[in-house]
Design an enzyme around this catalytic site. Structure first.
Site, PDB file in Angstrom:
ATOM      1  N   GLY A 154      76.673  70.699  78.451  1.00 53.54           N
ATOM      2  CA  GLY A 154      75.927  71.756  77.801  1.00 53.54           C
ATOM      3  C   GLY A 154      76.109  73.036  78.563  1.00 53.54           C
ATOM      4  O   GLY A 154      77.216  73.391  78.900  1.00 53.54           O
ATOM      5  N   SER A 155      75.035  73.752  78.872  1.00 57.54           N
ATOM      6  CA  SER A 155      75.076  74.917  79.747  1.00 57.54           C
ATOM      7  C   SER A 155      74.099  75.978  79.305  1.00 57.54           C
ATOM      8  O   SER A 155      73.700  76.048  78.139  1.00 57.54           O
ATOM      9  CB  SER A 155      76.461  75.564  79.837  1.00 57.54           C
ATOM     10  OG  SER A 155      77.440  74.635  80.222  1.00 57.54           O
ATOM     11  N   ASN A 156      73.729  76.819  80.263  1.00 53.24           N
ATOM     12  CA  ASN A 156      73.061  78.087  80.010  1.00 53.24           C
ATOM     13  C   ASN A 156      73.906  79.183  80.628  1.00 53.24           C
ATOM     14  O   ASN A 156      74.553  78.973  81.656  1.00 53.24           O
ATOM     15  CB  ASN A 156      71.682  78.161  80.683  1.00 53.24           C
ATOM     16  CG  ASN A 156      70.799  76.976  80.383  1.00 53.24           C
ATOM     17  OD1 ASN A 156      70.395  76.767  79.250  1.00 53.24           O
ATOM     18  ND2 ASN A 156      70.487  76.202  81.409  1.00 53.24           N
ATOM     19  N   ASN A 214      73.488  76.624  74.365  1.00 54.05           N
ATOM     20  CA  ASN A 214      74.073  75.647  73.451  1.00 54.05           C
ATOM     21  C   ASN A 214      73.490  75.690  72.056  1.00 54.05           C
ATOM     22  O   ASN A 214      73.725  74.776  71.259  1.00 54.05           O
ATOM     23  CB  ASN A 214      74.012  74.225  74.017  1.00 54.05           C
ATOM     24  CG  ASN A 214      74.587  74.134  75.408  1.00 54.05           C
ATOM     25  OD1 ASN A 214      73.919  73.695  76.321  1.00 54.05           O
ATOM     26  ND2 ASN A 214      75.807  74.604  75.588  1.00 54.05           N
ATOM     27  N   ARG A 243      65.327  74.191  74.830  1.00 54.43           N
ATOM     28  CA  ARG A 243      65.979  74.887  75.947  1.00 54.43           C
ATOM     29  C   ARG A 243      66.400  76.287  75.536  1.00 54.43           C
ATOM     30  O   ARG A 243      66.267  77.237  76.309  1.00 54.43           O
ATOM     31  CB  ARG A 243      67.169  74.067  76.462  1.00 54.43           C
ATOM     32  CG  ARG A 243      67.855  74.695  77.664  1.00 54.43           C
ATOM     33  CD  ARG A 243      68.625  73.656  78.492  1.00 54.43           C
ATOM     34  NE  ARG A 243      69.539  72.886  77.701  1.00 54.43           N
ATOM     35  CZ  ARG A 243      70.784  73.268  77.389  1.00 54.43           C
ATOM     36  NH1 ARG A 243      71.257  74.435  77.798  1.00 54.43           N
ATOM     37  NH2 ARG A 243      71.562  72.490  76.665  1.00 54.43           N
TER      38      ARG A 243
END
Length: 802
Positions: free
Chosen positions: A240-242, A512, A541
């Site tokens: 995923g990621s931010n 995401n 998120r």
């Protein structure tokens, strides 16, 4: 690439500067130890600073690849060797056919399935054909030189060193590699979201036997839509990621800021590895590479920084084939018969005879009989499904990474993305020293517009495309093939004009979710469904991230220190929305008891007090975080909220936990019973049960699961028989907080959560993991003066044997 005398002189100067005579006395005698392998062929200078971070200086791209391959092998030889066994299709030979790979390079459930796929790629010459394509459709000379150098550097390290890592010490499968092996690994990365996601369905596909009595049912559109939605949800994936970029309008100095927080597996071949790469006068970049890759995928330069997040774009589609009733290996296109192509693949198997299977390929791609267990696609006498993956024609990821590393600002980055078109499944978020911010979903996607989907979707596609972006097109019509956008470098993909882009917003953020909420005040719309949704409910998120970064932007005068605080705030958006209501409803239960799903009454009074006192964070010392985490996982996904989602208020809706629903009390009772049965105190500090083991010691890990909406995401498998969670398996990986202060050197703090080396005998097996546990950072040594000032400086000149 032309080698100039000027650059030769710069390389010589750097080599002189890194000699022991030029180092401070303490560094020369204690930390400036130099190693001198024998000379000849490719070469590079590697300066190691704290935490084993290499700074590689080379004369050209082949030498840079050489230094990178050498240094990666020094830290990760076993993981690299395992991956090269995978892309050669030799896992069954060395590890047995039934064992499972680590899923880092494909979704294959067994070594045999993995081998059948990758041997098929190798036997068909797929990667060789892509290497032969002229740029920009194929890789540039610089990218090829990096691959060639990487293979030579890896091989040189193997020749010059004894493997000490217990994972592969003395193993016969640790062997030299070729440039083709390196390119095949990059190909595997490119198709992870397409063919790589469907390996079992490709390798198991076989035409129905003649005279078969039973006919498997056609896929149910409703069930298929739900399965596809789950399959292509970037917010629920193991990757995923931010990332957030702030423009100069929000910062203390009017310059940009970037915080990147990618979420990747903590073990295996999709780990990051930190490095600085320098070709004087040509390239100078600090960041992280995926293991086996010779270039930096995420990083910063003196003026520019970028990160990636896994996107919501669906990088594949299906074509439903109409078969010739007389021959299920013949399909019809515009009434004409086309015979499938057979690929017969043989795989060597340890302890047994070779296994030979046939794969079936069409003009659209391979025939596939499933996209995982929940989405079967049966091959019958009249119907089959072919998978189209445009990234199977994309070996340009290295050129995109090089283009970003050579960009001087966000405008240059966008131009590089438009020119190279090599990103298979990620967004790009970037900032620069001039104060610009950027978000773009520039990725390789099938050229399927909503109009094409309306015109060409089969009944199955009319369910899956709106639900997930997975198009199922009528393969019997030639006019239903994906189109080619203006400026596209390969057929069948969108061109740059279709990509969602947000320039110079006060903040540009992605966690995401789709492009829509990259900035809640400037939502992006107008893109095709295959890119993602718009005006649809966002994950927790995404919602929590937008709350945080929009508040930061409004506050203004931001610095790198603010980015560091955001990374480790460890706020739980689900807790802020629901913990107080849960504690109140818990306290109101008659007699302080709730009935579990097994019908037993459970005393929950202690749980009420723990929930009420919880600080709503997932720091390692947080008491109540584990209780709320488990409660949240026991609650049903549907009917959770009283206030439904509203597109007019997407960040704050849905909200208000429905504690009056019977499911709440049941989930609470089940949670309390579960923790007590595992011997876990309801107020146990989170870090006692969320951890990794290094050198026999449990290191507590901060952060929280996807479902809680935590920025600092980590994931573990629940294992109550062994006291709670197993070791952390995926989550925050290479973290960077980057800004500029006008000094000429970037202000950068980094952290590689699982450390540089997977070798337990390495000094850099757990050092940064301990920093992550303590929420501490590494100060990046990017500029020459900072590298030379490192008290840990160690210089290694590496050369290729001839």
């Amino acid at each position: 690439m032309r080698t100039t005398r000027f650059r030769r002189l710069l390389v010589a100067a750097v080599a002189l500067l890194t000699g022991s005579a030029a180092l401070p006395a303490a560094a020369a005698s204690q930390h400036g130890r130099q190693e001198h392998p024998s000379h000849g062929g490719l070469s590079a200078v590697i300066r190691y600073t704290e935490y084993g971070i290499p700074h590689i200086v080379a004369e050209d791209y082949a030498d840079l690849g050489f230094g990178t391959g050498w240094a990666q092998a020094a830290d990760q030889v076993c993981t690299l060797a395992d991956g090269f066994v995978t892309v050669r299709g030799e896992r069954s030979r060395w590890f047995g056919a039934k064992a499972a790979p680590d899923f880092s390079l494909s979704s294959a459930s067994t070594n045999l399935s993995s081998d059948l796929f990758f041997r098929g790629v190798r036997q068909s010459g797929t990667v060789e054909r892509l290497l032969a394509e002229p740029a920009p459709r194929g890789p540039s000379r610089a990218a090829k030189d990096l691959n060639r150098g990487f293979a030579a550097g890896y091989n040189a390290w193997l020749r010059q060193h004894r493997v000490t890592d217990p994972a592969c010490r003395g193993a016969a499968w640790v062997r030299p590699v070729t440039e083709l092996d390196v390119a095949a690994r990059l190909f595997a990365f490119a198709v992870l979201g397409g063919e790589g996601r469907a390996v079992d369905g490709v390798t198991a596909a076989a035409p129905p036997a003649p005279g078969t009595g039973s006919v498997p049912p056609a896929p149910d559109p409703g069930r298929a839509a739900g399965a596809a939605r789950a399959l292509f949800s970037a917010e629920d994936a193991d990757m995923g990621s931010n990332a957030v970029a702030f423009s100069g309008a929000t910062t203390a100095g009017g310059r940009g800021l970037l915080l990147g927080n990618p979420h990747y597996p903590w073990q295996g071949g999709r780990r990051f590895w930190q490095v600085q790469q320098t070709v004087p006068g040509e390239l100078d970049v600090m960041g992280a590479s995926l293991l086996g890759s010779p270039d930096v995928q995420i990083g910063h330069t003196a003026r520019f920084a970028w990160s990636h997040t896994v996107s919501t774009g669906v990088p594949m589609n299906l074509h439903q084939l109409t078969l010739d009733p007389a021959d299920p290996t013949v399909y019809l296109v515009d009434g004409a018969r086309e015979r499938m192509t057979r690929r017969t693949v043989a795989v060597a198997v340890r302890g047994g005879p070779p296994v030979t299977r046939t794969q079936w390929w069409t003009r659209y791609g391979p025939v596939v009989t499933s996209l995982g267990p929940a989405l079967p696609l049966p091959w019958t006498a009249t119907t089959a499904y072919a998978l189209n993956d445009p990234n199977a024609g994309n070996l340009r990821m290295s050129d995109t990474s090089l283009g970003l590393a050579r960009a001087r600002d966000t405008a240059g980055a966008l131009a590089a993305l438009d020119r190279t078109q090599g990103l298979p499944w990620v967004n790009t978020i970037a900032a620069d020293s001039a104060g610009h911010s950027l978000y773009t979903q520039a990725q390789v996607l099938p050229g399927i517009t909503d109009e094409l989907a309306r015109r060409c979707s089969t009944p199955l596609g009319r369910a899956t495309y709106p639900a997930s972006g997975l198009a199922v097109l009528d393969g019997a019509r030639g006019d239903c093939a994906p189109g080619t956008g203006s400026g596209a470098v390969q057929p069948g993909i969108f061109g740059p004009a279709h990509m969602p882009v947000l320039k110079d917003a006060p903040y540009a953020e992605n966690s995401n979710g789709s492009a829509w909420l990259s900035n809640a005040d400037r939502p992006l719309t107008g893109y095709e469904r295959i890119f993602g949704t718009a005006a649809a409910e966002a994950g927790l998120r995404t919602r929590g991230a937008i709350e945080d970064v929009s508040a930061m932007a409004r506050r203004g005068r931001l610095t790198v220190a603010d980015l560091q605080r955001q990374q480790f705030a460890d706020r739980v958006p689900a807790g802020d929305l629901a913990a107080a209501d849960a504690a109140k409803a818990c306290a109101a239960l008659p007699g302080g008891t709730a009935t579990g799903s097994d019908g037993r009454a459970v005393d929950v009074r202690d749980a009420c007090r723990v929930l009420a006192r919880w600080d709503r964070t997932v720091r390692t010392g947080s008491r109540g975080a584990l209780l709320f985490d488990r409660l949240w996982r026991h609650l049903p996904g549907d009917g959770l909220w009283k206030v439904p989602f509203s597109a007019a208020d997407p960040v704050r809706t849905p909200n208000t936990l429905d504690t009056a629903a019977p499911a709440f009390a049941t989930a609470l009772a089940d949670t309390v019973a579960e923790l007590r049965a595992a011997g876990i105190a309801l107020d146990a500090p989170l870090g006692e049960h969320q951890f990794v083991v290094r050198d026999g010691e449990r290191i507590p890990v901060p952060g929280g699961t996807e479902a809680l909406g935590v920025w600092n995401k980590v994931e573990s498998a629940w294992d109550p028989a062994h006291g709670g969670y197993a070791e952390v398996s995926t989550g925050s990986s290479y973290i960077q907080a980057v800004g500029w202060d006008g000094s000429g050197c970037p202000v950068a703090r980094t952290l590689l959560t699982y450390s540089q080396s997977s070798n337990p005998l390495s000094a850099h097996h757990s050092d940064q993991t301990r920093l992550f546990s303590a929420q501490k950072w590494v100060t990046s040594r990017f500029c020459e003066k900072d590298i030379l000032a490192s008290p840990a400086l160690r210089v290694v000149r590496v050369h290729e044997h001839r």
